[in-house]
Design an enzyme around this catalytic site. Sequence first.
Site, mmCIF file in Angstrom:
data_model
loop_
_atom_site.group_PDB
_atom_site.id
_atom_site.type_symbol
_atom_site.label_atom_id
_atom_site.label_comp_id
_atom_site.label_asym_id
_atom_site.label_seq_id
_atom_site.Cartn_x
_atom_site.Cartn_y
_atom_site.Cartn_z
ATOM 1 N N SER A 1 23.931 -18.817 -2.320
ATOM 2 C CA SER A 1 24.102 -18.693 -0.870
ATOM 3 C C SER A 1 25.532 -18.358 -0.455
ATOM 4 C CB SER A 1 23.595 -19.951 -0.160
ATOM 5 O OG SER A 1 22.218 -20.163 -0.441
ATOM 6 N N GLY B 1 19.342 -19.264 -2.894
ATOM 7 C CA GLY B 1 18.326 -18.834 -1.940
ATOM 8 C C GLY B 1 17.885 -19.917 -0.971
ATOM 9 N N ASN C 1 23.188 -9.455 -7.402
ATOM 10 C CA ASN C 1 21.993 -9.599 -8.231
ATOM 11 C C ASN C 1 20.820 -9.260 -7.328
ATOM 12 O OD1 ASN C 1 19.835 -10.362 -9.750
ATOM 13 N ND2 ASN C 1 20.354 -12.542 -9.868
ATOM 14 N N TRP C 2 20.304 -8.051 -7.526
ATOM 15 C CA TRP C 2 19.243 -7.583 -6.620
ATOM 16 C C TRP C 2 17.915 -8.296 -6.877
ATOM 17 C CZ3 TRP C 2 19.657 -1.506 -5.889
ATOM 18 C CH2 TRP C 2 20.903 -1.208 -5.312
ATOM 19 N N LYS C 3 17.802 -8.964 -8.005
ATOM 20 C CA LYS C 3 16.546 -9.631 -8.381
ATOM 21 C C LYS C 3 15.398 -8.608 -8.344
ATOM 22 C CE LYS C 3 18.624 -13.948 -7.060
ATOM 23 N NZ LYS C 3 18.490 -15.333 -6.596
ATOM 24 N N HIS D 1 20.153 -16.199 -16.116
ATOM 25 C CA HIS D 1 20.006 -16.623 -14.717
ATOM 26 C C HIS D 1 19.011 -17.776 -14.640
ATOM 27 C CE1 HIS D 1 19.022 -16.569 -10.461
ATOM 28 N NE2 HIS D 1 20.200 -16.024 -10.298
ATOM 29 N N GLU E 1 26.105 -21.191 -10.994
ATOM 30 C CA GLU E 1 25.110 -21.130 -9.935
ATOM 31 C C GLU E 1 24.336 -22.438 -9.883
ATOM 32 O OE1 GLU E 1 24.253 -16.754 -8.891
ATOM 33 O OE2 GLU E 1 22.751 -17.419 -10.296
ATOM 34 N N GLU F 1 16.657 -18.331 -12.719
ATOM 35 C CA GLU F 1 15.257 -17.929 -12.513
ATOM 36 C C GLU F 1 14.599 -17.540 -13.840
ATOM 37 O OE1 GLU F 1 16.154 -15.144 -9.384
ATOM 38 O OE2 GLU F 1 16.703 -16.849 -8.126
#
Length: 253
Positions: free
Chosen positions: A213, A173, A9-11, A95, A167, A97
Amino acid sequence: MRKKIIAGNWKMNIKPSETAALVKDIAEATKAYTNVDIVCCTPAIDIPAAVEACKGTQVEAGAENAHWEEKGAYTGEISTGMLVDAGAKYVIIGHSERRQYFGETDETVNKRARAVIAAGLTAIVCVGETLEEREAGKLNEVIERQMNVGLKDVTAADCAKLVIAYEPVWAIGTGKTATPDQAQEVHALIRATLAKLVGADTAETVRIQYGGSMKPGNAAELLAKKDIDGGLIGGAALKAADFAGIIAAAANA
Ligand code: 13P
């Protein structure tokens, strides 16, 4: 046997002009690992470059979100038809986020996931608890709600196009990873919850990724667990060598 699936997931990290080089480096470093599905989920604007760079390799391109409507006045959104047209194969949905910063709810996760699957793309549906929820003893309740509402009306047949990512929000992160036992416990809960929705036999076929992570150094012990079928990788997906290290662990798990 569920084939392992490692997705990056490159975000919001890699530019269109940087995309081909990263995908090609990943493809080159992982070409021996043919027993693993490998995906790069990129910002929408990177997808054409990612699809082009994936050609002739075993890496596939994916998106980080999709809208549920086919087209219309939805400024800033992207449709599943656009993603299919561009050559993407996977879409991350829900996700944390997006839930935290962009108002994503279990209901919109459900609409997006169903649209993605109906378009013939594979949905990677994310679930996971915050630290606050875990400490308040609400882990099971949160996961069950996210699954039951997020996957409402998803059928057993749809599950061929479904991956679930666990997740834990507190591990994303942060460098903090769930222990393999902590992760396995939640993965088993996810599979049991899915079994109630689509039947136990189908639930056994659905891959459940761990995210938060995951790195070359901890991937093997996580992937050794019975219900951990892959990883959804943030930071470590941005360096070909690190991402390849995780894929190597999956190939040998
Ligand atoms: P990190 O691997 O950077 O913790 O991110 C995990 C994640 O959010 C993948 O979707």
